[in-house]
Motif scaffolding. Structure first.
Motif, PDB file in Angstrom:
ATOM      1  N   ALA A  96      50.786 -52.200   6.423  1.00 20.09           N
ATOM      2  CA  ALA A  96      50.895 -51.993   4.983  1.00 20.09           C
ATOM      3  C   ALA A  96      52.256 -52.501   4.518  1.00 20.09           C
ATOM      4  O   ALA A  96      53.234 -52.427   5.265  1.00 20.09           O
ATOM      5  N   ALA A 119      46.301 -54.352   2.844  1.00 20.13           N
ATOM      6  CA  ALA A 119      46.171 -53.049   2.196  1.00 20.13           C
ATOM      7  C   ALA A 119      46.187 -51.942   3.237  1.00 20.13           C
ATOM      8  O   ALA A 119      45.621 -52.093   4.326  1.00 20.13           O
ATOM      9  N   ASP A 196      47.648 -50.833  -2.981  1.00 18.45           N
ATOM     10  CA  ASP A 196      47.879 -51.513  -1.710  1.00 18.45           C
ATOM     11  C   ASP A 196      49.357 -51.747  -1.432  1.00 18.45           C
ATOM     12  O   ASP A 196      49.709 -52.264  -0.373  1.00 18.45           O
ATOM     13  N   GLU A 220      46.910 -55.571  -8.107  1.00 15.22           N
ATOM     14  CA  GLU A 220      46.103 -55.711  -6.906  1.00 15.22           C
ATOM     15  C   GLU A 220      46.719 -56.797  -6.037  1.00 15.22           C
ATOM     16  O   GLU A 220      46.336 -57.959  -6.083  1.00 15.22           O
ATOM     17  N   THR A 222      49.893 -57.344  -2.488  1.00 16.08           N
ATOM     18  CA  THR A 222      50.686 -56.707  -1.434  1.00 16.08           C
ATOM     19  C   THR A 222      52.131 -57.199  -1.421  1.00 16.08           C
ATOM     20  O   THR A 222      52.839 -56.985  -0.446  1.00 16.08           O
TER      21      THR A 222
END
Length: 291
Positions: A96, A119, A196, A220, A222
């Motif tokens: 993550a 995520a 995420d 949305e 990372t």
């Protein structure tokens, strides 16, 4: 229930197309139609409408069961393959974004590493199905509490770090001069929902009795730097571990004083780690004991 038929059904339902599913699975369209017909006969229910292609009520219920079942089958196959295979020399790590703090990055082997930033909910499945040797996931918990991970397969977890958490505020925000903040006092603020990347709003609601923390903007992705830039220009607040929240231009990182919560990072593996994975875990545990 034949898992091949089940996989075909999940693919058709996801793509809403028999022909697209046939292309993805490498079957003829006729074979896909036969798979669906055989599964419907086995279950005694119509699973898909044909025009348009969409799950029926019965098909929707089957989808709720099918994806976890197929994931478990993939995990079982990967587990057997791991047991039978020779030890790997490299290391594939799924992590993550906010699990990759400075201490974690410093412990990575000097060579032979493939790092996949993904995520946090994907990390356990990646380890279970063998697409990653080990994983690093994180979350918001009370001090020393374990994370609650998706039940995708029997996995081994090990806590490798806990950090204070901070609210990232624009430096012009009225609360930016505070030395600490109560999470409950921020429940009605504008927040960036970045499930995420940041600590998810669902975790904040849980820590606040299940209410508040409305989404002003959803991110949305990372990339932590994109998220902090959104917070810096005022699109909403985000909760981050202290290392990720400090030093961002145009912002102030204010610690959460109440409730007592921490950002916890856990290493996830499918069995006793060996080779490069065992060495990496040993470095992390030793670094955590010194912090």
């Amino acid at each position: 229930m034949d898992p091949h038929l089940l996989r075909t059904y999940v693919t058709v339902a996801r793509l809403s197309s028999f022909s697209e599913a046939a292309r993805e699975l490498g079957y003829t369209q006729s074979a896909v139609s036969q798979h669906i017909a055989a599964l419907e006969q086995d279950l005694g229910a119509t699973l898909l409408t044909r025009r348009p292609v969409a799950p029926t009520a019965a098909g929707g219920r089957l989808l709720e069961h099918a994806e976890p079942l197929l994931l478990r089958l993939d995990a079982a196959r990967a587990d057997v393959a791991r047991t039978a295979a020779a030890p790997a020399h490299g290391l594939t790590l799924a992590a993550a974004p906010t699990a990759l703090g400075p201490r974690i990055l410093a412990a990575l082997p000097a060579a032979g590493v493939t790092l996949r930033v993904t995520a946090r909910d994907v990390v356990p499945a990646a380890v279970a199905t063998g697409t990653a040797d080990i994983g690093l996931t994180d979350g918001l918990v009370a001090p020393s509490d374990p994370l609650r991970l998706p039940d995708v397969a029997p996995l081994i977890t090990r806590g490798v770090g806990e950090e204070p958490v901070c609210v990232l505020l624009p430096d012009t925000h009225p609360l930016s001069r505070r030395t600490g903040l109560r999470l409950g006092d921020l429940a009605d603020a504008r927040w960036i929902d970045a499930p995420d990347t940041a600590l998810p709003l669902a975790h904040l609601r849980a820590a606040n009795g299940g209410h508040g923390f409305r989404c002003a903007l959803r991110y949305e992705g990372t990339d932590v730097s994109v998220l902090t830039a959104l917070a810096a220009v005022g699109h909403g607040l985000v909760l981050l571990p202290r290392p990720a929240a400090t030093g961002v231009p145009g912002t102030v990182a204010v610690p959460i004083a109440h409730p007592r919560v921490v950002h916890r990072t856990e290493l996830v593996c499918a069995g006793a780690p060996g080779g490069a994975a065992a060495d990496f875990l040993d470095l992390l545990v030793r670094a955590a004991s010194r912090s």
